[in-house]
Design a protein around this motif. Structure first.
Motif, PDB file in Angstrom:
ATOM      1  N   VAL A 173       0.851  -1.195   0.000  1.00 51.87           N
ATOM      2  CA  VAL A 173       0.000   0.000   0.000  1.00 51.87           C
ATOM      3  C   VAL A 173       0.889   1.248   0.000  1.00 51.87           C
ATOM      4  CG1 VAL A 173      -2.024  -1.021   1.119  1.00 51.87           C
ATOM      5  CG2 VAL A 173      -0.174  -0.058   2.512  1.00 51.87           C
ATOM      6  N   CYS A 174       0.314   2.318  -0.548  1.00 51.71           N
ATOM      7  CA  CYS A 174       1.011   3.596  -0.595  1.00 51.71           C
ATOM      8  C   CYS A 174       1.362   4.044   0.825  1.00 51.71           C
ATOM      9  CB  CYS A 174       0.110   4.629  -1.262  1.00 51.71           C
ATOM     10  SG  CYS A 174       0.720   6.310  -1.171  1.00 51.71           S
ATOM     11  N   TYR A 175       2.544   4.606   1.010  1.00 53.94           N
ATOM     12  CA  TYR A 175       2.955   4.994   2.362  1.00 53.94           C
ATOM     13  C   TYR A 175       2.124   6.147   2.921  1.00 53.94           C
ATOM     14  CZ  TYR A 175       5.505   9.282   1.093  1.00 53.94           C
ATOM     15  OH  TYR A 175       5.828  10.537   0.684  1.00 53.94           O
ATOM     16  N   ARG A 176       1.446   6.881   2.050  1.00 54.45           N
ATOM     17  CA  ARG A 176       0.601   7.970   2.539  1.00 54.45           C
ATOM     18  C   ARG A 176      -0.882   7.617   2.479  1.00 54.45           C
ATOM     19  NH1 ARG A 176       2.064  13.058  -0.746  1.00 54.45           N
ATOM     20  NH2 ARG A 176       0.572  14.113   0.587  1.00 54.45           N
ATOM     21  N   HIS A 177      -1.223   6.669   1.651  1.00 56.69           N
ATOM     22  CA  HIS A 177      -2.625   6.268   1.502  1.00 56.69           C
ATOM     23  C   HIS A 177      -2.742   4.767   1.736  1.00 56.69           C
ATOM     24  CE1 HIS A 177      -2.147   9.920  -1.054  1.00 56.69           C
ATOM     25  NE2 HIS A 177      -3.250  10.259  -0.421  1.00 56.69           N
ATOM     26  N   PRO A 178      -2.904   4.353   3.012  1.00 57.10           N
ATOM     27  CA  PRO A 178      -2.912   2.919   3.335  1.00 57.10           C
ATOM     28  C   PRO A 178      -4.094   2.159   2.739  1.00 57.10           C
ATOM     29  CG  PRO A 178      -3.021   4.301   5.334  1.00 57.10           C
ATOM     30  CD  PRO A 178      -3.041   5.214   4.175  1.00 57.10           C
ATOM     31  N   ASN A 179      -5.040   2.882   2.147  1.00 56.04           N
ATOM     32  CA  ASN A 179      -6.184   2.193   1.532  1.00 56.04           C
ATOM     33  C   ASN A 179      -5.984   1.992   0.029  1.00 56.04           C
ATOM     34  OD1 ASN A 179      -6.295   4.935   1.092  1.00 56.04           O
ATOM     35  ND2 ASN A 179      -8.521   4.981   0.937  1.00 56.04           N
ATOM     36  N   ARG A 180      -4.800   2.348  -0.474  1.00 54.23           N
ATOM     37  CA  ARG A 180      -4.543   2.170  -1.903  1.00 54.23           C
ATOM     38  C   ARG A 180      -3.418   1.166  -2.121  1.00 54.23           C
ATOM     39  NH1 ARG A 180      -4.377   8.485  -3.710  1.00 54.23           N
ATOM     40  NH2 ARG A 180      -6.450   9.029  -2.951  1.00 54.23           N
ATOM     41  N   GLU A 181      -3.758   0.138  -2.856  1.00 57.89           N
ATOM     42  CA  GLU A 181      -2.739  -0.863  -3.152  1.00 57.89           C
ATOM     43  C   GLU A 181      -1.886  -0.386  -4.330  1.00 57.89           C
ATOM     44  OE1 GLU A 181      -4.197  -4.853  -3.201  1.00 57.89           O
ATOM     45  OE2 GLU A 181      -2.400  -5.623  -4.190  1.00 57.89           O
ATOM     46  N   ILE A 240       4.463   3.975  -3.525  1.00 64.05           N
ATOM     47  CA  ILE A 240       3.721   5.204  -3.807  1.00 64.05           C
ATOM     48  C   ILE A 240       2.592   4.909  -4.775  1.00 64.05           C
ATOM     49  CG2 ILE A 240       5.403   7.016  -3.293  1.00 64.05           C
ATOM     50  CD1 ILE A 240       6.499   6.747  -6.109  1.00 64.05           C
ATOM     51  N   CYS A 241       1.434   5.538  -4.528  1.00 65.89           N
ATOM     52  CA  CYS A 241       0.302   5.371  -5.438  1.00 65.89           C
ATOM     53  C   CYS A 241       0.449   6.343  -6.606  1.00 65.89           C
ATOM     54  CB  CYS A 241      -1.019   5.612  -4.697  1.00 65.89           C
ATOM     55  SG  CYS A 241      -1.320   7.328  -4.262  1.00 65.89           S
ATOM     56  N   ALA A 242      -0.447   6.255  -7.565  1.00 64.68           N
ATOM     57  CA  ALA A 242      -0.340   7.086  -8.769  1.00 64.68           C
ATOM     58  C   ALA A 242      -0.373   8.580  -8.421  1.00 64.68           C
ATOM     59  CB  ALA A 242      -1.473   6.742  -9.725  1.00 64.68           C
ATOM     60  N   GLU A 243      -1.136   8.923  -7.392  1.00 61.21           N
ATOM     61  CA  GLU A 243      -1.261  10.333  -7.027  1.00 61.21           C
ATOM     62  C   GLU A 243       0.017  10.854  -6.365  1.00 61.21           C
ATOM     63  OE1 GLU A 243      -3.569  12.983  -3.815  1.00 61.21           O
ATOM     64  OE2 GLU A 243      -4.689  11.210  -4.482  1.00 61.21           O
ATOM     65  N   CYS A 244       0.689   9.971  -5.624  1.00 64.27           N
ATOM     66  CA  CYS A 244       1.884  10.390  -4.891  1.00 64.27           C
ATOM     67  C   CYS A 244       3.152  10.291  -5.747  1.00 64.27           C
ATOM     68  CB  CYS A 244       2.063   9.549  -3.637  1.00 64.27           C
ATOM     69  SG  CYS A 244       0.720   9.798  -2.464  1.00 64.27           S
ATOM     70  N   ALA A 245       3.055   9.648  -6.901  1.00 63.33           N
ATOM     71  CA  ALA A 245       4.233   9.465  -7.747  1.00 63.33           C
ATOM     72  C   ALA A 245       4.473  10.701  -8.607  1.00 63.33           C
ATOM     73  CB  ALA A 245       4.046   8.248  -8.630  1.00 63.33           C
TER      74      ALA A 245
HETATM   75 ZN   LIG Z   1      -0.534   7.894  -2.174  1.00 62.81          ZN
END
Ligand SMILES: [Zn+2]
Ligand SMILES: [Zn+2]
Length: 169
Positions: A10-18, A30-35
């Motif tokens: 999961v994203c380190y800032r968004h634990p609900n996003r794989e 990192i999720c797509a938004e955090c990348a």
């Molecule tokens: Zn994220």
């Protein structure tokens, strides 16, 4: 039916996003938004910010020094350039490069994008301050702004290019 999330990915800032994407600097997920896409691959926002800070070496006094020098020299350059008529298109870039070199020396080659923008803005103001009286004296004849306009354009564009185009070693 809800999607099951693998807690190991999961994203380190968004634990609900794989996600399977990792920052190529700190290796966090990192999720797509955090990348953030960089020339060397995807990075997290924190690493991108830290990277930018390293190249932002300007100190507060550099802004004062750079702005004053650029404004004064752009003004004086305009005084000289007005005697050259058409040849202003050769003189103006030389003045821009000259201002850039003097400012770079004055701020000891410290740099930041905001500093370059402030210097460029000051050069525009200085050049316009020189041209404005002619405009007013000519009864607001826009034609009186033709050569000063050419001067500002060529001087400022070569000034900014000279400041920002020089690559960091
Ligand atoms: Zn994220
Ligand atoms: Zn990172």
């Amino acid at each position: 039916m809800s999607e099951t999330i693998n807690p190991e990915f999961v994203c380190y800032r968004h634990p609900n996003r794989e996600t399977r994407l990792r920052c190529n600097n700190c290796d966090r997920l990192i999720c797509a938004e955090c990348a953030v896409k960089t020339p060397t691959g995807y990075r997290c926002k924190e690493c991108v910010r830290g990277f930018q800070k390293k190249f932002d070496t300007a100190k507060p006094q550099d802004y004062v020094l750079g702005v004053v020098i650029a404004a004064v020299l752009a003004y004086l350059g305009g005084l000289i350039a007005q005697y050259f008529g058409f040849f202003i298109i050769f003189i103006a870039p030389a003045i821009g490069i000259g201002i850039a070199e003097l400012v770079r020396r004055a701020v000891k080659r410290r740099r930041s994008k905001r500093l370059f923008q402030a210097i460029t803005g000051a050069a525009i103001v200085g050049a316009l301050a020189q041209a404005l009286p002619f405009f007013l004296l000519s009864n607001f004849n826009l034609f009186a702004l033709l050569w000063p306009g050419v001067y500002v354009f060529f001087m400022v564009s070569s000034l900014y290019y000279r400041l920002s185009g020089i690559q960091i070693r």
